[in-house]
Design an enzyme around this catalytic site. Structure first.
Site, PDB file in Angstrom:
ATOM      1  N   LYS B  22      10.779 -14.597   5.543  1.00  0.00           N
ATOM      2  CA  LYS B  22      10.464 -14.006   6.884  1.00  0.00           C
ATOM      3  C   LYS B  22      10.856 -15.161   7.965  1.00  0.00           C
ATOM      4  O   LYS B  22      11.335 -14.800   8.820  1.00  0.00           O
ATOM      5  CB  LYS B  22       8.934 -13.666   6.970  1.00  0.00           C
ATOM      6  CG  LYS B  22       8.577 -12.908   8.181  1.00  0.00           C
ATOM      7  CD  LYS B  22       7.040 -12.743   8.397  1.00  0.00           C
ATOM      8  CE  LYS B  22       6.310 -12.246   7.268  1.00  0.00           C
ATOM      9  NZ  LYS B  22       6.146 -10.741   6.976  1.00  0.00           N
ATOM     10  N   ARG B  91       1.476 -15.467  10.092  1.00  0.00           N
ATOM     11  CA  ARG B  91       1.600 -14.815   8.577  1.00  0.00           C
ATOM     12  C   ARG B  91       2.247 -15.567   7.519  1.00  0.00           C
ATOM     13  O   ARG B  91       2.761 -16.637   7.802  1.00  0.00           O
ATOM     14  CB  ARG B  91       3.014 -13.908   9.052  1.00  0.00           C
ATOM     15  CG  ARG B  91       2.624 -12.507  10.099  1.00  0.00           C
ATOM     16  CD  ARG B  91       3.935 -11.782  10.057  1.00  0.00           C
ATOM     17  NE  ARG B  91       3.640 -10.598  10.838  1.00  0.00           N
ATOM     18  CZ  ARG B  91       3.960 -10.268  12.102  1.00  0.00           C
ATOM     19  NH1 ARG B  91       4.183 -11.359  12.700  1.00  0.00           N
ATOM     20  NH2 ARG B  91       3.680  -9.028  12.482  1.00  0.00           N
ATOM     21  N   GLY B 100      -1.162  -9.709  -3.342  1.00  0.00           N
ATOM     22  CA  GLY B 100      -2.371 -10.573  -3.411  1.00  0.00           C
ATOM     23  C   GLY B 100      -2.468 -11.560  -2.617  1.00  0.00           C
ATOM     24  O   GLY B 100      -3.620 -12.377  -2.340  1.00  0.00           O
ATOM     25  N   MET B 102      -2.424 -13.610   1.089  1.00  0.00           N
ATOM     26  CA  MET B 102      -2.722 -13.231   2.397  1.00  0.00           C
ATOM     27  C   MET B 102      -1.541 -12.825   3.464  1.00  0.00           C
ATOM     28  O   MET B 102      -0.474 -13.283   3.113  1.00  0.00           O
ATOM     29  CB  MET B 102      -3.421 -14.398   3.286  1.00  0.00           C
ATOM     30  CG  MET B 102      -4.105 -13.970   4.152  1.00  0.00           C
ATOM     31  SD  MET B 102      -4.289 -15.376   5.659  1.00  0.00           S
ATOM     32  CE  MET B 102      -2.923 -15.049   6.646  1.00  0.00           C
ATOM     33  N   ARG B 335      15.541  -6.120   8.431  1.00  0.00           N
ATOM     34  CA  ARG B 335      15.671  -6.490   6.893  1.00  0.00           C
ATOM     35  C   ARG B 335      16.721  -5.216   6.432  1.00  0.00           C
ATOM     36  O   ARG B 335      16.958  -4.421   7.212  1.00  0.00           O
ATOM     37  CB  ARG B 335      14.437  -6.303   5.990  1.00  0.00           C
ATOM     38  CG  ARG B 335      13.866  -4.977   6.400  1.00  0.00           C
ATOM     39  CD  ARG B 335      12.314  -4.879   5.788  1.00  0.00           C
ATOM     40  NE  ARG B 335      11.639  -3.872   5.979  1.00  0.00           N
ATOM     41  CZ  ARG B 335      10.249  -3.481   5.757  1.00  0.00           C
ATOM     42  NH1 ARG B 335       9.626  -4.536   5.248  1.00  0.00           N
ATOM     43  NH2 ARG B 335       9.746  -2.520   6.018  1.00  0.00           N
ATOM     44  N   HIS B 453      14.936   8.328 -31.456  1.00  0.00           N
ATOM     45  CA  HIS B 453      15.830   9.217 -31.793  1.00  0.00           C
ATOM     46  C   HIS B 453      15.977  10.106 -30.580  1.00  0.00           C
ATOM     47  O   HIS B 453      16.964  10.623 -30.100  1.00  0.00           O
ATOM     48  CB  HIS B 453      15.564  10.106 -32.896  1.00  0.00           C
ATOM     49  CG  HIS B 453      16.267  11.256 -33.000  1.00  0.00           C
ATOM     50  ND1 HIS B 453      16.262  12.565 -32.884  1.00  0.00           N
ATOM     51  CD2 HIS B 453      17.603  11.237 -33.923  1.00  0.00           C
ATOM     52  CE1 HIS B 453      17.197  13.198 -33.218  1.00  0.00           C
ATOM     53  NE2 HIS B 453      18.083  12.435 -33.764  1.00  0.00           N
ATOM     54  N   SER B 761      31.595  -4.761 -33.358  1.00  0.00           N
ATOM     55  CA  SER B 761      30.775  -4.035 -32.392  1.00  0.00           C
ATOM     56  C   SER B 761      29.402  -4.530 -32.501  1.00  0.00           C
ATOM     57  O   SER B 761      28.851  -4.166 -33.326  1.00  0.00           O
ATOM     58  CB  SER B 761      31.299  -2.620 -32.398  1.00  0.00           C
ATOM     59  OG  SER B 761      30.522  -2.019 -31.497  1.00  0.00           O
ATOM     60  N   CYS B 828      27.875  -1.797 -28.575  1.00  0.00           N
ATOM     61  CA  CYS B 828      27.542  -0.330 -28.608  1.00  0.00           C
ATOM     62  C   CYS B 828      26.118   0.290 -28.821  1.00  0.00           C
ATOM     63  O   CYS B 828      25.835   1.365 -28.963  1.00  0.00           O
ATOM     64  CB  CYS B 828      28.392   0.566 -29.579  1.00  0.00           C
ATOM     65  SG  CYS B 828      27.930   0.089 -31.056  1.00  0.00           S
ATOM     66  N   TYR B 848      34.518  -5.126 -24.320  1.00  0.00           N
ATOM     67  CA  TYR B 848      34.010  -3.787 -23.634  1.00  0.00           C
ATOM     68  C   TYR B 848      32.668  -3.607 -24.098  1.00  0.00           C
ATOM     69  O   TYR B 848      32.061  -4.491 -24.868  1.00  0.00           O
ATOM     70  CB  TYR B 848      34.829  -2.822 -24.221  1.00  0.00           C
ATOM     71  CG  TYR B 848      34.484  -2.532 -25.878  1.00  0.00           C
ATOM     72  CD1 TYR B 848      33.622  -1.521 -26.134  1.00  0.00           C
ATOM     73  CD2 TYR B 848      35.312  -3.162 -26.846  1.00  0.00           C
ATOM     74  CE1 TYR B 848      33.179  -1.292 -27.360  1.00  0.00           C
ATOM     75  CE2 TYR B 848      35.127  -3.116 -28.188  1.00  0.00           C
ATOM     76  CZ  TYR B 848      33.890  -2.254 -28.543  1.00  0.00           C
ATOM     77  OH  TYR B 848      33.556  -1.867 -29.688  1.00  0.00           O
TER      78      TYR B 848
END
Lengths: 878, 878
Positions: B22, B91, B100, B102, B335, B453, B761, B828, B848
């Site tokens: 900030k 802030r 959580g 401040m 932002r 599965h 693979s 894979c 790959y």
């Protein structure tokens, strides 16, 4: 010019690679002045050259063989193929002996021409004819590859036609007829006459030996046993001597000490006017070697002198073959003598006491495979011979057991209480079967490998077990087994051999061997050399006592779950498992707590100040639940629950792959109260024993199945919290909290795990299981097949896979010690009792190995052997 | 002297570590000339110093804060706590925002004395009182830790007593009464009067922010998210500006582009005489931002200029908060704006086309989690709000589906044929359910994790699936499910969201999003940057067509077993499995052969010359056998066998841990004919397609579950033999034979395995399973719990475990390429479609990744992102 051929005078026992085992030993004996028939060895390099030259013997090798043959004739004053007639034997001799290779051709050099002269020199035409007959037969089958039955048919028909029973009774005439028929077979099968030129005979025999190195059986054997193809075989050519040329000739076999007892006395038999094979054939009864003294005192003394010389020279008990030819003594072979387990121990100790061996050499030499025999029952060998062998399973836990078969733990217990000998037969065992396993003489299962439940528990008990016996079809509900044609019902006798995996139908008496004083001596020597300590896996006070008896330095693995099955505890454990809330669960655990505490107190009391490494609960919870309907109903009644609730609980805990499911520290994390109660029981038990005995027990708390540092951090913190609460005065200041390393991932992050661990204990069973992806429960059949096909050299659950699992272990040790240089590291898997594995672990600088109590002695010896070898190899490197 | 306090003019967006997110952004905006209310930031280092100094603010920090406050007063020409009155907001602002901690205190500096002056300067006593009331409440709860309900009770009772409904309707008098009661609460709860000294108020607020860094919630959050404790938080002190001081004041929120569509038009709302929270609260209806032009053209133009400047400055669409105080325009925050998936794509492409971004930056910036939305159905948001959510499972396969529930594949098919929308509900699915899965809109299971599965197959089909939904009690036999009080029967409607894992009761309409042209543009840009290619896992020709549609470069995994379940093939497969002899087995396989060949032909035809990597049979055979009694009886009838024979076959194949049992290459070794027939089908299919189309197909044959070089050597030799026989002219000269690397041991001996492999693979599902010892089928619940407890950061089946499994993969790549430097290596497993995993794989120099067709687009973008990042980090290093 490279030397391919070596006279016996040029070799030595150090030249095995070049001369093969047999050639090197013949040269050695010859060189220490013993009477060995003269000869020479064609080297393994000549064999390799033969294959490089497309299976021809090079001119160079040939010229050296010719020269050696010339020299041999001069040495012995005989003429190869001439007169006086020199005959030779031709034998293969590789570095490693291999089945399927050509072995021996005797009497080479005989032909139609020199037969008469040979007969004259030995004084017996019948003898000469018999030698010729044998020679044609051996040469025909081995060199010319004529199937043996061709010769057998001829000899049998001659005997039949002439009403002759044994070969010995064949007359000269019979033998002449046989010889001419043999020769006809040769012509018919090969198209050529039987070779008459002795030199050509010799070269053909040499080529046959070389070629046999690459026959199919030999190649397959090498592939399976990882023997390199390029080591080749040597060929030994040696003058023949004959023990059957008259009453002043003879032959015999002796051991330098008694191979059954190890007693220091020459032991063996001889026969005069006989050949080696006659001693073996048993047609005439050989005489005890001591009688040779009266037959020929000079030869007898020469034998004694030779025996003594060889023993001192080889530093080991020898097995010697000798021949007396016309009063002259010859040594034909010497080798380290095979001996019983008892003799192994006695010989080793005696050799050291006689100053023949250093203690470390004695230990390095020991054949540890014999040690099991000392600790376990054996079958009566005579009865066994007559007992039908019906199946072969895995040799899961050594020993021999006989008894009536029963198919469930309850029946086993009942029968045992009546005094019956019982064998528990199950498709596979589970923790519910423990009481039956305790009552049974032995255990036989159809499924599961070397680390299945049955195998592990049986080994822990020192009880005979054959597991994974696929040949047997077990029908537990009908209470019968089928093997081939055999059908056995409850109460029928079987006998099982856990050392070989063999199963017999019927009753076979067993015998136990007592442990000798020599054994204790040897074990004590061993411990002085070891760099690793040997601990025992022990779950009960009985196990702990056995562990101490066998010399374990402490307990390396105490599995708490086995305690849960006894007495009423299982009810409370089950109550805990079906609990719906943390509170219910805690209440049930509180009921288990006093039992656990008492168990630990007994073990701590037995173990004094020795370390006791306790593994917190490990198996999946469903192992504690019943599987059969009857048991489920019983459980529901006892716990005062609806049967459907119990069934639901069982279903909820069912897992498809329980070995990789909710077990070990995962249970501990999901149900903190389980480990907290166990920690409390351990610590309070130790405090109470301290109070009562004044001795500070040395418990270690081990968290199983850790895969990440986070798991261990969380659980360690909880145990520490319990410790602070239960032992606020810190009387157990040395309490260690360690972890099993048994998940592959734990090895990969061992540095981070070590941050939270006081020690590592490799659980090599699980580690092997997951590294290989071989389910311990299911892979028995596959692994057997793999070993048979040579894809695996050895079952990795029996002997650690050094290449794969070993790499992970090394990595874990390096990473762990990089974080904590003094981290204590041990191993508590089944391989902790295996000799090759122990040698490997020794190279990794482990602090200890832990195995079943009954495997402790062997492990102690193996650890000592490994240390001695490591020391020697360091010494050599330096 | 170290600088702990930074005026906004001294900071920049690069200083996030020191100033927090900030603070850095406020400074940045300020420095590019935008109207940001003045202020300063106390650095994160000051926070750390605070804890080092036992929670006291050091004299050094204090003196710098005092100086900054002095300077601030000068800058704005106001007096902190005096007149004209400067009020500030305080802030927190850490580098990573954390729940959580401040958050904010507004209106700090007010007290009894300066209230009048403040009222005068703003022209409204009611406004001033309301500010004071809010300040006491915020300060009381946050700084003094007085529970909020104390204040809520007071304000509610005042409203109640005076019949006032909203806070806006409270009069000055009411507010005065509230303030005096608030103050009494402070005295009562803390024993002291409400602090009147503005400077003390400020320091107390600063300490409260610092302290909140170490409150329990923040610590837990950091532990779970592996955020280091020592980064600390900054504190921003900024002049208050007010949008509610009259009709020339106001406030608003805008996006620089339309966040739903991505259209280039400022988008947002504003309200005059209002505070930020009024816009959100919805009591007055905000106006469209375009109307601001008529209200205050100057301010509107300033807003447009600011929006344009911020977009160009941050190179991204911005989400901006502004306030107008008495006609003066202030920016309070900017932002990067959250946006829909469609907008994400359009904005990225537009930014590049407008020259605001390079293509690689556009790709690097993409939030890939949005891409799934583009490819899968979504629920109608309005209807969803009114639909009860009944359970939460695992988001196994993205998308939204609604339909009637059915409990078995057959019923699903029947219902679907009638045109019903159907959801298949199963405890867990097995390959027998495939046809039901194809017909269903979505799949819901109670068991199984992200790689069960159901999950794997559903993702392959691009079908919505929620798996492992433990909350639901499924009773398949009674065809109903229970969740809490809800009982649903066959035919009842449910809706499932596979992107979130949520399950709803009832029907919710779904909508599809069409793929835009911009999407295609973006994907094509992506491919130009990637160093890894993206392949698809595709088992059927439909999958193959999807793979091509989504831009896969080939098939990285074609599982042959799924083909076995279709039509009559399963019968032949079952016949093969129950065969007693090799001959019977071969005969059954011959019947399967034509089906397999035809399947392969279709796939090869679809894929042209692209590579198609076919895995030979992998799953345990028992997966092909029926489990239910009815099915068993049917199978017996079809195969003309006794039911008991079928049952026996099923029993014989049962395994305790099938994942580590007889599957993969182990099957291939034990039953050579299985792989031989598959190889024959592949090669002949390729030859026939070549014949018919003239295009040379590019099949690759992959051996699964290899754990040792020996296994691969044996099987490779068999495939080569088939190849030589079937393709004697060697038309498929390029045929590659490779292996899955999925057993941990294979990684450890990868150099030896590579000797026999044309490619590797990685099967990361199995590799993760065994490295962690987490059963894919059973560990869903455990892993959720672990993630929740912070023991695991993420499910390792969704995103690769870089530390553990990743180490094994690295090792395997090194060893494999040490043997064969050009070894092709890919992946894979399911993680092949995961962004973080792809980034990791990119660092390993893989060739790959392969994933489900529907995950291909995201994988292509992820691969491109990874390559761009890798390039940038190399560039930086250079």
């Amino acid at each position: 010019m490279k030397q391919y051929v070596f006279d016996f005078s040029q070799g030595s026992k150090q030249m095995k690679d070049l001369l093969g085992g047999k050639g090197a030993n013949l040269a050695e004996m010859s060189n220490i002045g013993l009477p060995v028939p003269a000869g020479f060895t064609i080297s393994t390099e000549a064999c390799n050259q033969y294959f490089l030259d497309q299976k021809t013997i090079s001119a160079e090798v040939k010229s050296q063989v010719d020269a050696a043959l010339e020299e041999l004739q001069k040495q012995v004053g005989k003429n190869f193929g001439g007169s006086p007639c020199l005959l030779v034997s031709v034998r293969s001799g590789s570095v490693i002996s291999m089945p399927g290779m050509m072995d021996t051709i005797l009497n080479l050099g005989l032909n139609d021409q020199n037969l008469e002269g040979f007969a004259a020199s030995t004084g017996s035409m019948r003898f000469a004819l018999d030698c010729y007959r044998r020679f044609i037969q051996m040469y025909g089958s081995v060199v010319l590859q004529i199937p043996m039955f061709n010769f057998d048919e001829i000899i049998e028909s001659v005997k039949h036609e002439n009403n002759v029973v044994t070969d010995q009774d064949l007359s000269e005439e019979h033998l002449r007829s046989i010889i001419s028929q043999y020769k006809a077979v040769v012509v018919q099968q090969t198209g050529s006459e039987f070779e008459q030129d002795p030199v050509k005979q010799l070269y053909a025999a040499i080529e046959a030996v070389f070629s046999s190195w690459n026959n199919d059986r030999a190649i397959t054997y090498r592939r399976i046993n990882a023997i390199p193809d390029e080591i080749g075989t040597a060929v030994n050519v040696q003058m023949m001597v004959f023990g059957n040329t008259g009453d002043d000739s003879g032959t015999g076999v002796v051991f330098t000490r008694n191979p059954s007892t190890g007693e220091k006395n020459i032991f063996g038999e001889f026969l005069m006017n006989a050949q080696g094979e006659d001693v073996v054939a048993g047609i005439r009864t050989p005489k005890d070697i001591s009688e040779l003294e009266t037959v020929n005192k000079e030869v007898y003394n020469e034998l004694l002198r030779s025996a003594d010389l060889l023993e001192r020279h080889y530093n080991d008990m020898q097995d010697i073959e000798f021949t007396i030819e016309q009063g002259k003594f010859y040594l034909l072979q010497t080798r380290n003598g095979k001996r019983s387990a008892a003799a192994t121990v006695k010989v080793a100790v005696d050799f050291v006491n006689e100053g023949l061996l250093e203690k470390e050499e004695a230990i390095e030499r020991l054949d540890l495979s014999l040690i099991d025999q000392l600790l376990h029952a054996e079958f009566d060998k005579e009865v066994l011979k007559k007992t039908p062998e019906i199946a072969l399973g895995l040799p899961a836990s050594p020993g021999a057991a006989t008894g009536k078969i029963y198919f469930d733990a309850e029946s086993v217990e009942e029968a045992a209480q009546k005094g019956e000998d019982v064998i528990l037969v199950r498709v596979e065992t589970s923790p519910e079967d423990i009481k039956g396993m305790i009552s049974a003489n032995g255990i036989l299962t159809a499924r599961g490998g070397m680390t299945s439940h049955a195998a592990v528990v049986a080994r822990g008990m020192g009880k005979c077990c054959v597991s994974g016996c696929q040949d047997i079809d077990i029908n537990e509900s009908e209470k019968q087994i089928k093997v081939g044609e055999h059908v056995l019902k409850e109460g029928d006798y079987i006998s099982i051999d856990g050392t070989t995996g063999k199963v017999y139908v019927g009753k076979v008496p067993t015998s136990n061997v007592d442990l000798s004083e020599d054994f204790t001596t040897l074990m004590n020597w061993a411990d002085t050399f070891s760099s690793m300590e040997v601990f025992a896996n022990a779950d009960t006070v009985t196990d702990a006592e056995n562990a101490l008896k066998f010399g374990a330095k402490g307990i390396g693995l105490c599995r708490t779950e086995h305690m849960f099955f006894e007495d009423d505890r299982i009810t409370e454990i089950r109550r805990m498992i079906v609990s719906q809330t943390k509170e219910e669960r805690e209440a049930a655990l509180e009921n288990v707590y006093p039992y656990q505490k008492e168990d630990f107190k007994k073990i701590f009391t037995a173990m004094g100040s020795r370390s006791v490494n306790i593994r917190l609960l490990d198996p999946p919870l469903h192992e504690f639940l019943p599987r059969e309907q009857k048991e489920i109903a019983k459980m529901a009644t006892v716990l005062n629950l609806e049967e459907s609730v119990v069934k639901k609980a069982i279903e909820d805990l069912e897992e498809i792959n329980p070995m990789m499911g909710l077990r070990g520290c995962r249970l501990g994390i999901l149900h903190p109260e389980v480990y907290e109660v166990q920690a409390k029981a351990i610590i309070n038990a130790a405090l109470e024993v301290l109070e009562q005995t004044g001795v500070v027990p040395n418990p270690e708390i081990m968290i199983p199945l850790v895969g990440s540092a986070q798991e261990l951090a969380v659980l360690r913190a909880r145990v520490v919290a319990v410790k602070q609460q239960v032992d606020p005065e810190n009387k157990l200041a040395g309490l260690k909290i360690g972890t099993m390393i048994e998940i592959p991932r734990a090895c990969l992050v061992a540095d981070k795990v070590a941050e939270h661990a006081d020690y590592f204990s490799f659980g090599t069973n699980d580690l092997t299981q997951m590294t290989y992806g071989f389910s311990r429960d299911d892979s028995g059949k596959l692994i057997s097949q793999y070993v048979q096909d040579g894809i695996l050299k050895v079952d990795p659950f029996s002997s650690i896979d050094q290449e794969g699992v070993g790499t992970l272990i090394k990595m874990a040790i390096e990473k762990g010690r990089s974080q904590k240089p003094d981290l204590k590291i041990g191993i508590c898997g089944e391989q902790g009792g295996d000799q090759n594995s122990i040698e490997f672990f020794n190279t990794l600088d482990l602090d200890y190995v832990s195995c079943s109590p009954f495997r402790v002695p062997k492990a102690r010896l193996a650890a000592a052997k490994a240390a001695v070898r490591a020391f020697k190899s360091t010494a050599v490197t330096l």
